[in-house]
Design a protein around this motif. Sequence first.
Motif, PDB file in Angstrom:
ATOM      1  N   ARG A  86      96.393  34.083 106.466  1.00 45.81           N
ATOM      2  CA  ARG A  86      96.743  32.649 106.465  1.00 45.81           C
ATOM      3  C   ARG A  86      96.329  32.002 107.780  1.00 45.81           C
ATOM      4  NH1 ARG A  86     102.811  32.878 105.850  1.00 45.81           N
ATOM      5  NH2 ARG A  86     102.686  30.656 106.257  1.00 45.81           N
TER       6      ARG A  86
ATOM      7  N   LYS B 232     111.053  39.230 105.305  1.00 43.22           N
ATOM      8  CA  LYS B 232     111.452  40.097 106.419  1.00 43.22           C
ATOM      9  C   LYS B 232     112.980  40.173 106.515  1.00 43.22           C
ATOM     10  CE  LYS B 232     108.497  37.673 108.715  1.00 43.22           C
ATOM     11  NZ  LYS B 232     107.426  37.004 109.451  1.00 43.22           N
TER      12      LYS B 232
ATOM     13  N   TYR C  42     100.011  37.068 106.531  1.00 42.80           N
ATOM     14  CA  TYR C  42     100.138  36.120 107.643  1.00 42.80           C
ATOM     15  C   TYR C  42      98.833  36.067 108.448  1.00 42.80           C
ATOM     16  CZ  TYR C  42     102.131  33.116 111.095  1.00 42.80           C
ATOM     17  OH  TYR C  42     102.348  32.025 111.885  1.00 42.80           O
TER      18      TYR C  42
ATOM     19  N   SER D  85     107.502  34.193 103.598  1.00 38.15           N
ATOM     20  CA  SER D  85     107.175  35.045 104.745  1.00 38.15           C
ATOM     21  C   SER D  85     108.438  35.357 105.551  1.00 38.15           C
ATOM     22  CB  SER D  85     106.129  34.319 105.607  1.00 38.15           C
ATOM     23  OG  SER D  85     106.015  34.896 106.869  1.00 38.15           O
ATOM     24  N   ILE D  86     109.179  34.319 105.904  1.00 38.55           N
ATOM     25  CA  ILE D  86     110.391  34.517 106.711  1.00 38.55           C
ATOM     26  C   ILE D  86     111.413  35.336 105.924  1.00 38.55           C
ATOM     27  CG2 ILE D  86     112.383  33.324 107.730  1.00 38.55           C
ATOM     28  CD1 ILE D  86     110.454  31.029 108.484  1.00 38.55           C
TER      29      ILE D  86
ATOM     30  N   LEU E 256     104.816  29.499 101.234  1.00 40.20           N
ATOM     31  CA  LEU E 256     104.309  30.655 101.986  1.00 40.20           C
ATOM     32  C   LEU E 256     105.141  30.911 103.242  1.00 40.20           C
ATOM     33  CD1 LEU E 256     100.441  30.141 101.568  1.00 40.20           C
ATOM     34  CD2 LEU E 256     101.956  31.656 100.262  1.00 40.20           C
ATOM     35  N   ILE E 257     105.594  29.850 103.916  1.00 36.56           N
ATOM     36  CA  ILE E 257     106.441  30.037 105.104  1.00 36.56           C
ATOM     37  C   ILE E 257     107.795  30.608 104.665  1.00 36.56           C
ATOM     38  CG2 ILE E 257     107.666  28.892 106.995  1.00 36.56           C
ATOM     39  CD1 ILE E 257     105.464  26.796 107.104  1.00 36.56           C
TER      40      ILE E 257
ATOM     41  N   PHE F 214     107.375  23.929 113.716  1.00 37.39           N
ATOM     42  CA  PHE F 214     106.444  23.949 112.578  1.00 37.39           C
ATOM     43  C   PHE F 214     106.690  22.743 111.670  1.00 37.39           C
ATOM     44  CE2 PHE F 214     105.901  28.677 112.974  1.00 37.39           C
ATOM     45  CZ  PHE F 214     104.525  28.668 112.979  1.00 37.39           C
TER      46      PHE F 214
HETATM   47  N1  URA Z   1     107.346  32.494 110.768  1.00 32.92           N
HETATM   48  C1  URA Z   1     107.063  33.478 109.872  1.00 32.92           C
HETATM   49  O1  URA Z   1     107.579  34.584 109.970  1.00 32.92           O
HETATM   50  N2  URA Z   1     106.206  33.192 108.870  1.00 32.92           N
HETATM   51  C2  URA Z   1     105.638  31.985 108.699  1.00 32.92           C
HETATM   52  O2  URA Z   1     104.891  31.806 107.760  1.00 32.92           O
HETATM   53  C3  URA Z   1     105.927  30.980 109.638  1.00 32.92           C
HETATM   54  C4  URA Z   1     106.789  31.264 110.677  1.00 32.92           C
END
Ligand code: URA
Length: 435
Positions: free
Chosen positions: A171, A190, A168, A186-187, A182-183, A210
Amino acid sequence: MTSAFNIPDLIRKKRDGAEHSRAELEGLVLGYTRGEVPDYQISAWLMAVYLRGMTPRETADLTLVMAGSGDELNLGDLPRTVDKHSTGGVGDKTSLILTPMLAALGLTVAKMSGRGLAHTGGTIDKLESFPGWTPELPEERFLAQARGIGLALVGQSKDLAPADGKLYALRDVTATVDCLPLIASSIMSKKLASGAHTVVLDVKVGAGAFMRTLEDGRALARAMVDIGTRASRLVRAVLTDMDAPLGRMAGNSLEVQEAIATLRGEGPEDLTELCVALAVEALAAYGEDEAQAETRARATLRDSSALERFRAFIVAQGGEGTLVDHPERLDVAPGRAEVVAPASGFVERIDALSVGRAVLVLGGGRERKGEAIDHGVGVELLKKPGEAVAAGEAVLRLYHRDGRGLETARALLEEGLSVTARAPEAQPLILDRVN
Ligand code: URA
């Protein structure tokens, strides 16, 4: 370099639009996390992903690789675990209301939350409006609290999905943030590493989000639901409007006050309806009939059961329970200023991005990681889009401390406000659902 792969070959492969195998993604991402692959190669690879995209299978594999890059929380035998994620908005205090609602409904929320990012607020910052409340709990206490009251909420651990943290940051400085795979990865990395069986996603769409268009929002929601399904989790998404802020308050203490009013059944309609809709999604994921789920969810806001869970949760993490009963005692900045309607008519637009930025310049958010923030400043929407106003009537109230950032905030709000002669068409808050 100890990677089994030749990294330039992998960059070339993505540059030419081909699909990576899981092993190749492990070579790239885990190699980078361990410090074996340098920033400049991953930067080039990220840009190739940005330009060429990823298949759903590849996106899911990338997510699993990132989720497995560090610690993974084992929520073990906690009953009916659920996590919630919002893609980021202005005035979005739903987690403060929804999580105690879910606990009161018999689900378990053992969740990690973030701090504010750019113009969007973060749940941890809002909860720190309660003096003494801590986002740090040892794992055993975290799990015991979740078992005891159904709700425990801590800050993001850097040991959880560390690959995402590193990627992140890269990026952010290589113009590769706004890239769907990628978004989504990423989300979801987690969320998968946090261990909950069910995840409810609130995908924001509009000026303050976003995702600017419904089409983009739907694609992101579908990608995240698809990742969850491939990882044997239940994921449901709701797409919601983020052209204007949610509720009437933006700013940490002000949002906590509004959240407590909502937990008492006295909240603004849009915020209440969104919390009920998200609670219904969580219960429906566990097989409950939607009509019954809605009745039960609304009841938690009438019978104080959600409010009681919220008080127990604040106290369990070191906050003062009396502030839940007397939210007017939370620190709110004493300075007041107003932005007035330039003409008579109807409020057409209160731009969420402008309101988010105004809170930021008043001191309520961070320009840099780790900065201290002022929990007491913020913006109140005295009128919402669609409501009638007279020329010169106050539309927005600013809460400031000694005038800090006031003139910039006022200019931002004036720019984001428009009034029209004809009543604008009402915009639904919930735009779509994906599950
Ligand atoms: N929130 C995130 O955790 N990752 C992203 O890439 C965008 C928003």
